[in-house]
Design a protein around this motif. Structure first.
Motif, short mmCIF file in Angstrom:
data_model
loop_
_atom_site.label_atom_id
_atom_site.label_comp_id
_atom_site.label_asym_id
_atom_site.label_seq_id
_atom_site.Cartn_x
_atom_site.Cartn_y
_atom_site.Cartn_z
N LYS A 193 0.84 -1.20 0.00
CA LYS A 193 0.00 0.00 0.00
C LYS A 193 0.87 1.25 0.00
O LYS A 193 1.71 1.44 0.89
CB LYS A 193 -0.92 0.03 1.24
CG LYS A 193 -1.83 -1.17 1.39
CD LYS A 193 -2.82 -1.29 0.25
CE LYS A 193 -3.76 -2.49 0.46
NZ LYS A 193 -4.62 -2.74 -0.71
N THR A 196 8.80 4.18 2.14
CA THR A 196 7.66 4.56 2.96
C THR A 196 6.42 3.86 2.42
O THR A 196 6.40 3.39 1.28
CB THR A 196 7.43 6.09 2.95
OG1 THR A 196 7.18 6.52 1.59
CG2 THR A 196 8.65 6.83 3.49
N GLU A 227 3.36 0.85 3.23
CA GLU A 227 3.08 -0.33 4.05
C GLU A 227 3.24 -1.60 3.21
O GLU A 227 2.77 -1.68 2.08
CB GLU A 227 1.64 -0.26 4.58
CG GLU A 227 1.27 -1.42 5.48
CD GLU A 227 -0.16 -1.32 5.99
OE1 GLU A 227 -0.34 -0.99 7.18
OE2 GLU A 227 -1.09 -1.56 5.19
N ARG A 258 2.63 -5.73 3.89
CA ARG A 258 2.13 -6.77 4.78
C ARG A 258 2.35 -8.15 4.15
O ARG A 258 2.08 -8.33 2.96
CB ARG A 258 0.64 -6.59 5.09
CG ARG A 258 0.35 -5.40 6.01
CD ARG A 258 -1.14 -5.26 6.29
NE ARG A 258 -1.39 -4.21 7.26
CZ ARG A 258 -1.50 -4.41 8.57
NH1 ARG A 258 -1.43 -5.64 9.04
NH2 ARG A 258 -1.71 -3.40 9.39
N PRO A 299 2.30 -6.65 9.18
CA PRO A 299 3.17 -5.61 8.63
C PRO A 299 4.64 -5.96 8.83
O PRO A 299 5.03 -6.52 9.86
CB PRO A 299 2.79 -4.36 9.42
CG PRO A 299 2.22 -4.88 10.70
CD PRO A 299 1.55 -6.18 10.37
#
Length: 270
Positions: free
Chosen positions: A7, A61, A63, A65, A70
């Motif tokens: 993301k 930077t 996200e 997972r 995460p």
């Protein structure tokens, strides 16, 4: 279940006035057991995505997972056990002074895993290599054999995710299909998840149902390969990329190059 979720992944290289944004808010999901493709022209950021997920780049930077959990920038043993990467150049990714045995034993020793000889024999069998090749050095192997060793090294820790960065592009065309079949067989047998980067849409079409099309650090769209090949992609860039790949004749290009080298002149009509 989602195996990989990315993301708003962004990364910048350079400093101050010389910064280049290589990835810009990249987002996509890969389901467990899926082979998901990343395509785009050179410099679009495909391999950088893999390196961020693998932990080779740490200043990103956004996200990431894995199996819903995460992961940060720190490269941990647990992350390495779960995620492994196969690089484009099988000769460059193998230590020239290490035998196959040494190369495959190293990850097991680092992670404190025993029964090394049996595990090496098994993983060599999994990638279609004879046991006696474990005592050879990279320069004593063919390109296809070297890439199989690289795949074996990635599999030796029994990960659940493989990141494949142009795994066949450095190989002869006749060997590419063999390596892709090895990867397909392993995935079918082990239920692995693959994230595959390739500039060759024929490879993507053979391996992937879904793919993300990248351009200049951005994802243009996530699309089914059937829709891309059928001219139903939403973005004009995606359709252009497929058309350019579809009409490119590799054998013709090789013949032209060979003729130029032999004759030293211009090939009329080329």
């Amino acid at each position: 279940m989602t195996a990989i979720s990315v993301k708003n992944l962004s990364i910048v290289f350079g400093e101050e006035d010389n910064e280049t944004k290589v990835l810009d808010a990249v987002s996509f999901d890969v389901e467990k057991g899926e082979v998901f493709g990343l395509v785009g022209e050179s410099g679009s950021g495909k391999s950088t995505v893999l390196r961020c997920i693998a932990g080779l780049y740490t200043h990103w930077t956004g996200e990431i997972r894995i199996d819903g959990q995460p992961v940060g920038a720190q490269l941990t043993k647990e992350r390495c056990r779960k995620i492994q990467m196969v690089f484009q150049d099988p000769y460059g990714s193998l230590h020239p002074k290490h035998t196959v045995q040494t190369t495959l034993a190293a990850p097991l020793r680092i992670h404190g895993i025993g029964d090394i000889d049996r595990r090496i024999t098994e993983v060599l069998r999994d990638v279609g290599l004879a046991p006696h090749l474990r005592f050879r050095y990279p320069h004593q192997l063919s390109g296809g054999q070297r890439q199989r060793v690289a795949i074996a090294r990635a599999l030796i820790l029994r990960p659940s995710i493989l990141l494949l960065d142009e795994p066949t592009s450095a190989l002869d065309v006749s060997v590419q299909a063999e390596v892709l079949n090895v990867l397909s067989d392993i995935r079918d047998r082990e239920g692995l998840t693959y994230l595959l980067v390739s500039h060759d849409l024929a490879v993507i079409g053979h391996m992937c149902r879904r793919l993300a099309v990248m351009q200049q650090g951005l994802i243009e769209e996530v699309v089914d390969y059937a829709d891309l090949s059928g001219g139903r992609a939403q973005q004009a860039y995606s359709r252009m990329l497929f058309d350019a790949s579809h009409h490119y004749d590799r054998s013709m290009a090789n013949d032209i190059t060979a003729a130029r080298q032999a004759g030293g002149g211009t090939i009329h009509g080329a």
